[in-house]
Design a protein around this motif. Sequence first.
Motif, PDB file in Angstrom:
ATOM      1  N   MET A   1      26.566 -19.241  38.541  1.00  0.00           N
ATOM      2  CA  MET A   1      27.460 -19.728  39.587  1.00  0.00           C
ATOM      3  C   MET A   1      27.385 -21.247  39.643  1.00  0.00           C
ATOM      4  N   THR A   2      28.550 -21.879  39.783  1.00  0.00           N
ATOM      5  CA  THR A   2      28.604 -23.333  39.902  1.00  0.00           C
ATOM      6  C   THR A   2      29.149 -23.688  41.263  1.00  0.00           C
ATOM      7  N   GLY A   3      28.412 -24.477  42.027  1.00  0.00           N
ATOM      8  CA  GLY A   3      28.834 -24.811  43.368  1.00  0.00           C
ATOM      9  C   GLY A   3      29.812 -25.967  43.404  1.00  0.00           C
ATOM     10  N   GLU A   4      30.147 -26.378  44.633  1.00  0.00           N
ATOM     11  CA  GLU A   4      31.074 -27.482  44.820  1.00  0.00           C
ATOM     12  C   GLU A   4      30.469 -28.779  44.294  1.00  0.00           C
ATOM     13  N   GLY A   5      31.330 -29.688  43.870  1.00  0.00           N
ATOM     14  CA  GLY A   5      30.882 -30.972  43.378  1.00  0.00           C
ATOM     15  C   GLY A   5      30.713 -31.030  41.876  1.00  0.00           C
ATOM     16  N   ALA A   6      30.941 -29.893  41.192  1.00  0.00           N
ATOM     17  CA  ALA A   6      30.787 -29.862  39.740  1.00  0.00           C
ATOM     18  C   ALA A   6      31.919 -30.652  39.078  1.00  0.00           C
ATOM     19  N   SER A   7      31.616 -31.225  37.921  1.00  0.00           N
ATOM     20  CA  SER A   7      32.618 -31.970  37.157  1.00  0.00           C
ATOM     21  C   SER A   7      33.227 -31.077  36.088  1.00  0.00           C
ATOM     22  N   ALA A   8      34.489 -31.294  35.804  1.00  0.00           N
ATOM     23  CA  ALA A   8      35.182 -30.537  34.752  1.00  0.00           C
ATOM     24  C   ALA A   8      34.933 -31.218  33.415  1.00  0.00           C
ATOM     25  N   ARG A   9      34.277 -30.513  32.506  1.00  0.00           N
ATOM     26  CA  ARG A   9      34.031 -31.059  31.166  1.00  0.00           C
ATOM     27  C   ARG A   9      35.246 -30.863  30.271  1.00  0.00           C
ATOM     28  N   HIS A  10      35.945 -29.739  30.447  1.00  0.00           N
ATOM     29  CA  HIS A  10      37.075 -29.411  29.583  1.00  0.00           C
ATOM     30  C   HIS A  10      38.281 -29.076  30.456  1.00  0.00           C
ATOM     31  N   VAL A  11      39.336 -29.863  30.306  1.00  0.00           N
ATOM     32  CA  VAL A  11      40.580 -29.679  31.051  1.00  0.00           C
ATOM     33  C   VAL A  11      41.712 -29.421  30.069  1.00  0.00           C
ATOM     34  N   ALA A  12      42.535 -28.423  30.358  1.00  0.00           N
ATOM     35  CA  ALA A  12      43.707 -28.137  29.519  1.00  0.00           C
ATOM     36  C   ALA A  12      44.965 -28.279  30.367  1.00  0.00           C
ATOM     37  N   ILE A  13      46.037 -28.743  29.742  1.00  0.00           N
ATOM     38  CA  ILE A  13      47.288 -28.958  30.475  1.00  0.00           C
ATOM     39  C   ILE A  13      48.467 -28.354  29.719  1.00  0.00           C
ATOM     40  N   ILE A  14      49.250 -27.550  30.438  1.00  0.00           N
ATOM     41  CA  ILE A  14      50.544 -27.091  29.930  1.00  0.00           C
ATOM     42  C   ILE A  14      51.558 -28.136  30.386  1.00  0.00           C
ATOM     43  N   MET A  15      52.027 -28.941  29.460  1.00  0.00           N
ATOM     44  CA  MET A  15      52.891 -30.083  29.784  1.00  0.00           C
ATOM     45  C   MET A  15      54.337 -29.599  29.892  1.00  0.00           C
ATOM     46  N   ASP A  16      54.773 -29.274  31.086  1.00  0.00           N
ATOM     47  CA  ASP A  16      56.078 -28.654  31.285  1.00  0.00           C
ATOM     48  C   ASP A  16      56.973 -29.545  32.142  1.00  0.00           C
ATOM     49  N   GLY A  17      58.257 -29.558  31.814  1.00  0.00           N
ATOM     50  CA  GLY A  17      59.224 -30.244  32.656  1.00  0.00           C
ATOM     51  C   GLY A  17      59.966 -31.396  32.018  1.00  0.00           C
ATOM     52  N   ASN A  18      59.783 -31.621  30.712  1.00  0.00           N
ATOM     53  CA  ASN A  18      60.489 -32.731  30.062  1.00  0.00           C
ATOM     54  C   ASN A  18      62.008 -32.584  30.164  1.00  0.00           C
ATOM     55  N   GLY A  19      62.490 -31.375  29.877  1.00  0.00           N
ATOM     56  CA  GLY A  19      63.929 -31.137  29.906  1.00  0.00           C
ATOM     57  C   GLY A  19      64.518 -31.293  31.292  1.00  0.00           C
ATOM     58  N   ARG A  20      63.838 -30.769  32.305  1.00  0.00           N
ATOM     59  CA  ARG A  20      64.333 -30.885  33.677  1.00  0.00           C
ATOM     60  C   ARG A  20      64.284 -32.333  34.162  1.00  0.00           C
ATOM     61  N   TRP A  21      63.265 -33.075  33.724  1.00  0.00           N
ATOM     62  CA  TRP A  21      63.189 -34.491  34.073  1.00  0.00           C
ATOM     63  C   TRP A  21      64.419 -35.225  33.556  1.00  0.00           C
ATOM     64  N   ALA A  22      64.766 -34.961  32.303  1.00  0.00           N
ATOM     65  CA  ALA A  22      65.935 -35.613  31.708  1.00  0.00           C
ATOM     66  C   ALA A  22      67.230 -35.185  32.404  1.00  0.00           C
ATOM     67  N   LYS A  23      67.328 -33.895  32.717  1.00  0.00           N
ATOM     68  CA  LYS A  23      68.548 -33.388  33.359  1.00  0.00           C
ATOM     69  C   LYS A  23      68.753 -34.018  34.723  1.00  0.00           C
ATOM     70  N   ARG A  24      67.667 -34.151  35.483  1.00  0.00           N
ATOM     71  CA  ARG A  24      67.780 -34.748  36.821  1.00  0.00           C
ATOM     72  C   ARG A  24      68.225 -36.197  36.753  1.00  0.00           C
ATOM     73  N   LYS A  25      67.915 -36.862  35.656  1.00  0.00           N
ATOM     74  CA  LYS A  25      68.275 -38.270  35.506  1.00  0.00           C
ATOM     75  C   LYS A  25      69.539 -38.448  34.663  1.00  0.00           C
ATOM     76  N   HIS A  26      70.192 -37.300  34.349  1.00  0.00           N
ATOM     77  CA  HIS A  26      71.426 -37.306  33.554  1.00  0.00           C
ATOM     78  C   HIS A  26      71.219 -38.004  32.209  1.00  0.00           C
ATOM     79  N   LEU A  27      70.084 -37.701  31.589  1.00  0.00           N
ATOM     80  CA  LEU A  27      69.741 -38.256  30.285  1.00  0.00           C
ATOM     81  C   LEU A  27      69.682 -37.148  29.241  1.00  0.00           C
ATOM     82  N   PRO A  28      69.789 -37.487  27.957  1.00  0.00           N
ATOM     83  CA  PRO A  28      69.636 -36.477  26.902  1.00  0.00           C
ATOM     84  C   PRO A  28      68.240 -35.855  26.976  1.00  0.00           C
TER      85      PRO A  28
END
Length: 227
Positions: A1-28
């Motif tokens: 068990m790991t209590g509060e205050g622990a640091s994240a050694r390994h973080v993964a990111i699903i990088m989502d939203g590029n297309g919607r970002w462009a659409k909202r700004k009326h860009l390709p």
Amino acid sequence: MTGEGASARHVAIIMDGNGRWAKRKHLPRAMGHRKGVEAVRELVRGLQGTEIECLTLYAFSSENWKRPEEEVDDLMNLMRKFIKSDLPEFVANDVRLHILGDWRGLAPDIVEMLEDALEQTAKGSRTLAVALNYGSHAEIVQAARQAAAEGEITEEGIARHLYSADLPPLDLLIRTSGEVRLSNFLLWQAAYAEMLFLDVLWPDFTPDHLKQALAEFAERERRFGGR
């Protein structure tokens, strides 16, 4: 068990939203992907101010080949430019590149560039893991086959043959854009990872967003199935 205050050694990111970002700004749509690459660049530069040992990014899934050919070509060209422009910075900042997925199935020139990048960054102390032509189901099937070839199939045997075998255990998985699903990403590795789903679109994601995510992670109590 790991209590509060622990640091994240390994973080993964699903990088989502590029297309919607462009659409909202009326860009390709391609402009959204280019802005997304800039977000990656700033995030990697900001790693030095954190305790993260490994950052894993979902860059191109095995399902992304279903996208329009023009979009896939643009993503591949962005990859070429990113490797060429940022490799010297990776080396200078002691960042090790690690690839997850069937990356040798990419275009021959990209494979050659990746092989060179892996070799040049092999001694880095902090890892940037990039999922390319990646699908978690396929990864688990491949790992199970390799484990079976060695004898009895065990959890340890499968884990030993995953693309992430030499990476720290996954602590935190983040997905941007407001979508709440894993999209065939690190399914095995995420078994006991903390998850955070953010409404921000990927091109707008900054190192400050990551710092806020790390602060929230530190407040969580991880039980790993215990009480």
